[in-house]
Design an enzyme around this catalytic site. Structure first.
Site, mmCIF file in Angstrom:
data_model
loop_
_atom_site.group_PDB
_atom_site.id
_atom_site.type_symbol
_atom_site.label_atom_id
_atom_site.label_comp_id
_atom_site.label_asym_id
_atom_site.label_seq_id
_atom_site.Cartn_x
_atom_site.Cartn_y
_atom_site.Cartn_z
ATOM 1 N N LEU A 264 -26.776 -29.349 13.673
ATOM 2 C CA LEU A 264 -25.586 -28.935 14.601
ATOM 3 C C LEU A 264 -26.734 -27.854 15.599
ATOM 4 O O LEU A 264 -26.766 -27.621 17.194
ATOM 5 C CB LEU A 264 -24.510 -28.011 14.397
ATOM 6 C CG LEU A 264 -23.205 -29.634 13.621
ATOM 7 C CD1 LEU A 264 -22.507 -28.599 12.885
ATOM 8 C CD2 LEU A 264 -23.004 -29.770 14.910
ATOM 9 N N SER B 40 -29.096 -24.410 15.514
ATOM 10 C CA SER B 40 -29.987 -23.403 14.352
ATOM 11 C C SER B 40 -30.590 -21.857 14.940
ATOM 12 O O SER B 40 -30.295 -21.887 15.906
ATOM 13 C CB SER B 40 -31.584 -23.496 14.193
ATOM 14 O OG SER B 40 -32.018 -23.623 14.743
ATOM 15 N N LYS C 143 -23.352 -23.192 7.341
ATOM 16 C CA LYS C 143 -24.251 -22.466 7.844
ATOM 17 C C LYS C 143 -25.198 -21.948 6.413
ATOM 18 O O LYS C 143 -24.692 -21.043 6.222
ATOM 19 C CB LYS C 143 -23.495 -20.654 8.428
ATOM 20 C CG LYS C 143 -24.882 -20.067 9.624
ATOM 21 C CD LYS C 143 -24.423 -19.016 10.041
ATOM 22 C CE LYS C 143 -23.735 -19.481 11.673
ATOM 23 N NZ LYS C 143 -23.773 -18.665 12.039
ATOM 24 N N GLY D 226 -30.334 -19.060 10.470
ATOM 25 C CA GLY D 226 -30.560 -20.632 9.516
ATOM 26 C C GLY D 226 -29.987 -21.704 10.233
ATOM 27 O O GLY D 226 -29.635 -21.902 11.401
ATOM 28 N N ASP E 161 -20.511 -8.398 18.140
ATOM 29 C CA ASP E 161 -22.146 -9.454 18.796
ATOM 30 C C ASP E 161 -21.028 -10.191 19.793
ATOM 31 O O ASP E 161 -21.638 -11.593 19.905
ATOM 32 C CB ASP E 161 -23.001 -10.151 17.652
ATOM 33 C CG ASP E 161 -23.999 -10.533 18.516
ATOM 34 O OD1 ASP E 161 -24.294 -10.209 19.808
ATOM 35 O OD2 ASP E 161 -24.870 -11.109 17.684
ATOM 36 N N HIS F 254 1.010 -1.011 0.079
ATOM 37 C CA HIS F 254 0.210 -0.475 0.258
ATOM 38 C C HIS F 254 0.823 1.509 -0.576
ATOM 39 O O HIS F 254 2.024 1.005 1.427
ATOM 40 C CB HIS F 254 -0.997 0.132 0.848
ATOM 41 C CG HIS F 254 -1.958 -1.083 0.713
ATOM 42 N ND1 HIS F 254 -2.990 -0.924 0.609
ATOM 43 C CD2 HIS F 254 -1.959 -2.162 1.218
ATOM 44 C CE1 HIS F 254 -3.929 -2.130 0.698
ATOM 45 N NE2 HIS F 254 -3.249 -2.686 1.954
ATOM 46 N N VAL G 288 -27.293 -25.127 11.365
ATOM 47 C CA VAL G 288 -26.208 -25.346 11.145
ATOM 48 C C VAL G 288 -26.324 -26.695 10.940
ATOM 49 O O VAL G 288 -27.220 -27.507 11.664
ATOM 50 C CB VAL G 288 -25.356 -24.171 12.233
ATOM 51 C CG1 VAL G 288 -23.733 -24.630 12.301
ATOM 52 C CG2 VAL G 288 -25.915 -23.106 12.529
#
Ligand code: ADP
Length: 609
Positions: free
Chosen positions: A354, A356, A376, A360, A469, A82, A362
């Site tokens: 596994l 959800s 996922k 949606g 999160d 850069h 997993v």
């Protein structure tokens, strides 16, 4: 000049020397006349760039050539760079907002015109006599300091005479090449490195002359191998994790050697069933002659010799050293192959569900029938897919033992799949709740989980990546009690207002600091607040913060500065760390780097190593 020294750049660490873009103002640099910037990129645990100013264009060229000349045989010379600095949010040159992204401009060739390695003396001689130095260049100098007509690639495929020494690495794990262009690795075998210009995938040659890409975290430079060649050495594994590992093996005399929490020292952890199954920890000490010993009567010149001695004689230990845990898991690779982030649907075998979540279902899966993955399956319309797919290319390059590795995406069909490393024990929140009984009495293990998460977060912070999160539900647990942070950065691509706006019903209010509640201002410091709440979740074994309190009440409390109470099974010193994370002003919260050191100190203070 030592006293005035602010830092130093070791020549061997330099990988880029280029003319820089002139985006600096005279006021900024405090120079009246013209100036000509150039940059020196180097790698010291992570990448740094030093911007320098020459007062004449010709001086700049001399400097660039002189530095390149003394670094011409460095191993890590880059192909892209850069030309302008990172301003904390984006690259000033290409405006890309990801610090880790590859350079946007191709580097000039460094290949020196001389065939023999230039000495540093000859450079300083040349510098004091520019005429002489200039005449040593066989080609005219191009703008930016390069010479025309030389190839720009930094690979060493051709084994030309300009390659004075090659880097030899040893495989720490087996690796099975699946994609064309990759090469299989056999544990303990040596490989010659041909191209290590990419961080995560190196091109190497095996003893039969076969060439291909391998994951760079599966090998270690032969000269730096040290104890890593031994199966019993487990590096930075904590006391708590070593105990779980050895108890799980459940074999008399099973042992590991690990780095002690006191830097530079090592600890032997040994499992014995006599008089009842337990793990004993012994510091490996050093005497005045530099010899290693576990009991002063038996000193050896090296740790391997000492281990060998105690394999034959218990010599005061609870048991003779017999075996070490085998089949330890190999780390995840950054992507499933070099430069691969798009994964073919047809190469994925989908297995059991596994769980959800928000996006949606997993499912566990196998890539090309061999590699375990988690898939996922993104509910359509839940995320801005194109932006995410673009970001995924960069996210595959984030690699740390405490981050769930993103392998890539299947974006050619709908729904899109996000393919990540598979974590055997699922979400940390459920794990804490499932194992409450055994965990609540083992504060060491809980603290170790927090330290692991903090290490992963410190890596994200270093790379200017904000999670947005962070919570126990977004961390996963793997084999050997390893804990990793998942779903980092994903929140940015969610389309659901209920999740993204602080007034929404799915917004993680209970993990949000005042500045997020008030102005949706996310930063690494808002992650630190969430981390404090996550520590609280860990030490309560998965309780819901603020219980059943309504979101509006939580907001009111947080605004008033009322914080979560100390969990019952939690040392005061640990709660003090949580409180630091909940400083009302973000600038008063510690960084993850500081937090990590603090937590390690706390664990040394309250637990025995
Ligand atoms: P979402 O992001 O859609 O909310 P999650 O990431 O929370 O979904 O995943 C839902 C559940 O699936 C988790 O609670 C966990 O049990 C399981 N899971 C998710 N990712 C993995 C993985 N990489 N390995 C093992 N289990 C996983």
């Amino acid at each position: 000049m030592k006293r005035k020294e602010k830092g130093r750049v070791e020549l061997e660490r330099v990988h880029t020397v280029e003319a820089a873009q002139n985006i600096f103002t005279k006021e900024e640099v405090g120079i009246e006349g013209d100036f000509y910037p150039f940059l020196v990129g180097y790698h010291q645990e992570e990448d740094y760039t030093l911007f320098l100013l020459a007062l004449k264009d010709l001086d700049r060229i001399y400097w660039i050539l002189a530095i390149r000349k003394v670094c011409a045989y460095n191993r890590n010379i880059r192909s892209y760079f850069h030309p302008a600095p990172w301003n904390g949010r984006k690259w000033s040159c290409c405006k890309k907002t990801t610090k880790l992204i590859d350079g946007c401009q191709e580097c000039d060739s460094w290949i020196p015109s001389q065939t023999s390695s230039p000495s540093r003396d000859s450079i300083s001689e040349s510098l004091s006599n520019k005429e002489n130095f200039n005449s040593s260049q066989s080609s005219p100098i191009m703008p930016g300091g390069g010479t025309p007509g030389t190839p720009s690639g930094k690979q060493k495929d051709d084994q030309s005479s300009t390659t004075p020494r090659s880097k030899v690495v040893v495989a720490l794990y087996n690796y099975k090449a699946i994609e064309t262009g990759d090469l299989s690795l056999e544990k303990n075998m040596e490989y010659e490195v041909i191209d290590d210009s990419q961080k995560h995938w190196w091109k190497v040659r095996d003893s039969k002359g076969m060439i291909g890409f391998i994951p760079s975290n599966y090998v270690k430079e032969k000269e730096l191998l040290g104890l890593q060649q031994y199966d019993w050495y487990v590096n930075d594994m904590s006391r708590q994790r070593s105990e779980s590992l050895l108890k799980h093996e459940d074999k008399e005399g099973c042992f590991v050697v690990r780095n002690s929490s006191t830097k530079g020292l090592y600890t032997l952890s040994l499992y014995t069933k006599i008089p009842h199954p337990h793990v004993k920890h012994y510091h490996i000490k050093k005497n005045g002659k530099g010899e290693f010993f576990l009991s002063e009567k038996h000193c050896c010149n090296s740790i391997p010799e000492l281990i060998n001695y105690h394999k034959h004689n218990s010599g005061g230990l609870a048991s003779r050293l017999k075996t070490s845990p085998c089949d330890r898991p190999a780390p995840a690779t950054a992507g499933l192959s070099h430069d691969k982030w798009e994964i073919d649907h047809s190469e994925l075998m989908l297995l059991d569900e596994l769980g959800s979540g928000q996006f949606g279902v997993v499912r566990r899966g196998k890539w090309r029938g061999t590699t375990d993955v988690a898939v996922k399956m993104m509910k359509e319309g839940t995320m801005s897919e194109d932006d995410f797919i673009e970001e995924a290319k960069v996210m595959t390059k984030l690699q740390h033992p405490n981050l769930v590795q993103l392998y890539g995406v299947c974006s050619k069909n709908r729904p899109i799949f996000i393919v990540t490393e598979y974590m055997r024990h699922g979400s940390l929140l459920n794990y804490l709740r499932r194992h409450e009984q055994s965990l609540s009495t083992n504060q060491g293990l809980l603290l170790d989980m927090c330290i692991q998460i903090c290490k992963g977060m410190a890596y994200l912070e270093r790379h200017n990546y904000i999670h947005r999160d962070l919570a126990a539900r977004n961390c996963l647990v793997g084999t050997e009690n390893i804990v990793k942070v998942a779903d980092f950065g994903l929140a940015r691509y969610v389309l659901d207002d209920q999740y993204t706006s602080s007034g929404g019903s799915k917004f993680p209010i209970k993990w949000a600091p005042p500045e997020v509640l008030n102005y949706t201002r996310f930063s690494s410091k808002s992650d630190v607040w969430a981390y404090g709440v996550l520590m609280w979740e860990v030490f309560t074994c998965g309780k819901m913060p603020y219980g059943r309190m309504k979101n509006s009440e939580v907001v009111e409390r947080v605004q008033k500065g009322i914080i979560l109470e100390k969990p019952k099974a939690c040392f005061k010193e640990v709660y003090d760390v949580m409180k630091k994370c909940w400083a009302p002003l973000p600038e008063n919260r510690p960084s993850f780097r500081i937090l990590k050191d603090t937590l390690i100190n706390v664990s040394q203070g309250i637990l025995v190593d």
